[in-house]
Scaffold this motif. Sequence first.
Motif, PDB file in Angstrom:
ATOM      1  N   SER A  96       7.634  -5.552  -1.214  1.00 18.25           N
ATOM      2  CA  SER A  96       7.380  -4.883   0.069  1.00 18.25           C
ATOM      3  C   SER A  96       6.065  -4.100   0.021  1.00 18.25           C
ATOM      4  CB  SER A  96       8.540  -3.970   0.456  1.00 18.25           C
ATOM      5  OG  SER A  96       8.682  -2.925  -0.474  1.00 18.25           O
ATOM      6  N   ASP A  97       5.715  -3.537  -1.149  1.00 12.81           N
ATOM      7  CA  ASP A  97       4.419  -2.868  -1.299  1.00 12.81           C
ATOM      8  C   ASP A  97       3.273  -3.852  -1.077  1.00 12.81           C
ATOM      9  OD1 ASP A  97       5.651  -0.463  -1.939  1.00 12.81           O
ATOM     10  OD2 ASP A  97       5.521  -0.816  -4.101  1.00 12.81           O
ATOM     11  N   VAL A  98       3.418  -5.044  -1.617  1.00 18.05           N
ATOM     12  CA  VAL A  98       2.386  -6.068  -1.449  1.00 18.05           C
ATOM     13  C   VAL A  98       2.330  -6.508   0.005  1.00 18.05           C
ATOM     14  CG1 VAL A  98       1.666  -8.386  -2.109  1.00 18.05           C
ATOM     15  CG2 VAL A  98       2.520  -6.826  -3.846  1.00 18.05           C
ATOM     16  N   ASP A  99       3.487  -6.633   0.656  1.00 15.46           N
ATOM     17  CA  ASP A  99       3.516  -6.993   2.077  1.00 15.46           C
ATOM     18  C   ASP A  99       2.765  -5.954   2.920  1.00 15.46           C
ATOM     19  OD1 ASP A  99       4.970  -9.267   1.546  1.00 15.46           O
ATOM     20  OD2 ASP A  99       6.906  -8.365   2.055  1.00 15.46           O
ATOM     21  N   GLU A 100       3.000  -4.682   2.628  1.00 16.57           N
ATOM     22  CA  GLU A 100       2.311  -3.613   3.358  1.00 16.57           C
ATOM     23  C   GLU A 100       0.812  -3.672   3.126  1.00 16.57           C
ATOM     24  OE1 GLU A 100       4.025   0.181   2.408  1.00 16.57           O
ATOM     25  OE2 GLU A 100       6.057  -0.526   2.833  1.00 16.57           O
ATOM     26  N   LEU A 101       0.418  -3.929   1.890  1.00 21.71           N
ATOM     27  CA  LEU A 101      -0.999  -4.030   1.569  1.00 21.71           C
ATOM     28  C   LEU A 101      -1.647  -5.192   2.312  1.00 21.71           C
ATOM     29  CD1 LEU A 101      -3.468  -3.155  -0.065  1.00 21.71           C
ATOM     30  CD2 LEU A 101      -2.650  -4.629  -1.915  1.00 21.71           C
ATOM     31  N   VAL A 102      -0.980  -6.326   2.358  1.00 21.41           N
ATOM     32  CA  VAL A 102      -1.503  -7.491   3.075  1.00 21.41           C
ATOM     33  C   VAL A 102      -1.650  -7.177   4.559  1.00 21.41           C
ATOM     34  CG1 VAL A 102      -0.964  -9.850   3.801  1.00 21.41           C
ATOM     35  CG2 VAL A 102      -0.703  -9.187   1.404  1.00 21.41           C
ATOM     36  N   GLU A 103      -0.657  -6.513   5.140  1.00 19.83           N
ATOM     37  CA  GLU A 103      -0.735  -6.142   6.555  1.00 19.83           C
ATOM     38  C   GLU A 103      -1.904  -5.201   6.819  1.00 19.83           C
ATOM     39  OE1 GLU A 103       3.010  -4.620   7.918  1.00 19.83           O
ATOM     40  OE2 GLU A 103       4.083  -6.427   7.296  1.00 19.83           O
ATOM     41  N   GLN A 104      -2.098  -4.230   5.919  1.00 18.28           N
ATOM     42  CA  GLN A 104      -3.192  -3.281   6.080  1.00 18.28           C
ATOM     43  C   GLN A 104      -4.538  -3.995   5.965  1.00 18.28           C
ATOM     44  OE1 GLN A 104      -3.179  -0.108   3.241  1.00 18.28           O
ATOM     45  NE2 GLN A 104      -5.030   0.823   4.051  1.00 18.28           N
ATOM     46  N   LEU A 105      -4.669  -4.875   4.998  1.00 21.94           N
ATOM     47  CA  LEU A 105      -5.923  -5.612   4.833  1.00 21.94           C
ATOM     48  C   LEU A 105      -6.195  -6.511   6.033  1.00 21.94           C
ATOM     49  CD1 LEU A 105      -5.678  -6.593   1.068  1.00 21.94           C
ATOM     50  CD2 LEU A 105      -7.235  -4.934   2.100  1.00 21.94           C
ATOM     51  N   THR A 106      -5.146  -7.114   6.568  1.00 19.55           N
ATOM     52  CA  THR A 106      -5.301  -7.968   7.745  1.00 19.55           C
ATOM     53  C   THR A 106      -5.774  -7.148   8.937  1.00 19.55           C
ATOM     54  OG1 THR A 106      -3.548  -9.409   6.947  1.00 19.55           O
ATOM     55  CG2 THR A 106      -4.111  -9.595   9.263  1.00 19.55           C
ATOM     56  N   ARG A 107      -5.193  -5.979   9.139  1.00 20.53           N
ATOM     57  CA  ARG A 107      -5.644  -5.107  10.234  1.00 20.53           C
ATOM     58  C   ARG A 107      -7.091  -4.702  10.036  1.00 20.53           C
ATOM     59  NH1 ARG A 107      -0.584  -2.664   9.461  1.00 20.53           N
ATOM     60  NH2 ARG A 107      -1.595  -0.964   8.320  1.00 20.53           N
ATOM     61  N   ASP A 108      -7.459  -4.336   8.799  1.00 24.38           N
ATOM     62  CA  ASP A 108      -8.833  -3.905   8.521  1.00 24.38           C
ATOM     63  C   ASP A 108      -9.828  -5.038   8.751  1.00 24.38           C
ATOM     64  OD1 ASP A 108      -7.849  -1.424   7.886  1.00 24.38           O
ATOM     65  OD2 ASP A 108      -8.062  -1.674   5.716  1.00 24.38           O
ATOM     66  N   LEU A 109      -9.437  -6.252   8.429  1.00 23.73           N
ATOM     67  CA  LEU A 109     -10.328  -7.393   8.631  1.00 23.73           C
ATOM     68  C   LEU A 109     -10.471  -7.745  10.103  1.00 23.73           C
ATOM     69  CD1 LEU A 109      -9.282  -9.744   5.705  1.00 23.73           C
ATOM     70  CD2 LEU A 109     -11.434  -8.489   5.938  1.00 23.73           C
ATOM     71  N   ASP A 110      -9.424  -7.506  10.886  1.00 28.17           N
ATOM     72  CA  ASP A 110      -9.467  -7.806  12.315  1.00 28.17           C
ATOM     73  C   ASP A 110     -10.344  -6.824  13.082  1.00 28.17           C
ATOM     74  OD1 ASP A 110      -7.886 -10.026  12.062  1.00 28.17           O
ATOM     75  OD2 ASP A 110      -6.018  -8.987  12.576  1.00 28.17           O
ATOM     76  N   ASP A 111     -10.491  -5.597  12.570  1.00 31.00           N
ATOM     77  CA  ASP A 111     -11.290  -4.563  13.253  1.00 31.00           C
ATOM     78  C   ASP A 111     -12.768  -4.825  13.177  1.00 31.00           C
ATOM     79  OD1 ASP A 111      -9.017  -3.252  13.924  1.00 31.00           O
ATOM     80  OD2 ASP A 111      -9.120  -1.828  12.261  1.00 31.00           O
TER      81      ASP A 111
END
Length: 66
Positions: free
Chosen positions: A51-66
Amino acid sequence: MNNNLGILYAFLGGAIVGAGAALLFAPEKGADLRKRIVELLRSKGIICSESDVDELVEQLTRDLDD
């Protein structure tokens, strides 16, 4: 003879680089990739859950979309 050895080394070097690139860019299921990441981190002594890795992936995806 020395020229043939250079060609052989160039071929082997290219094969190694190509194999590494294939592993990095080969399509893989997200769940499988996350599991591999968790296993790699644990082997390095970094304790995290999937779940920590899932959260990290979600955060990185949001950062890349911005």
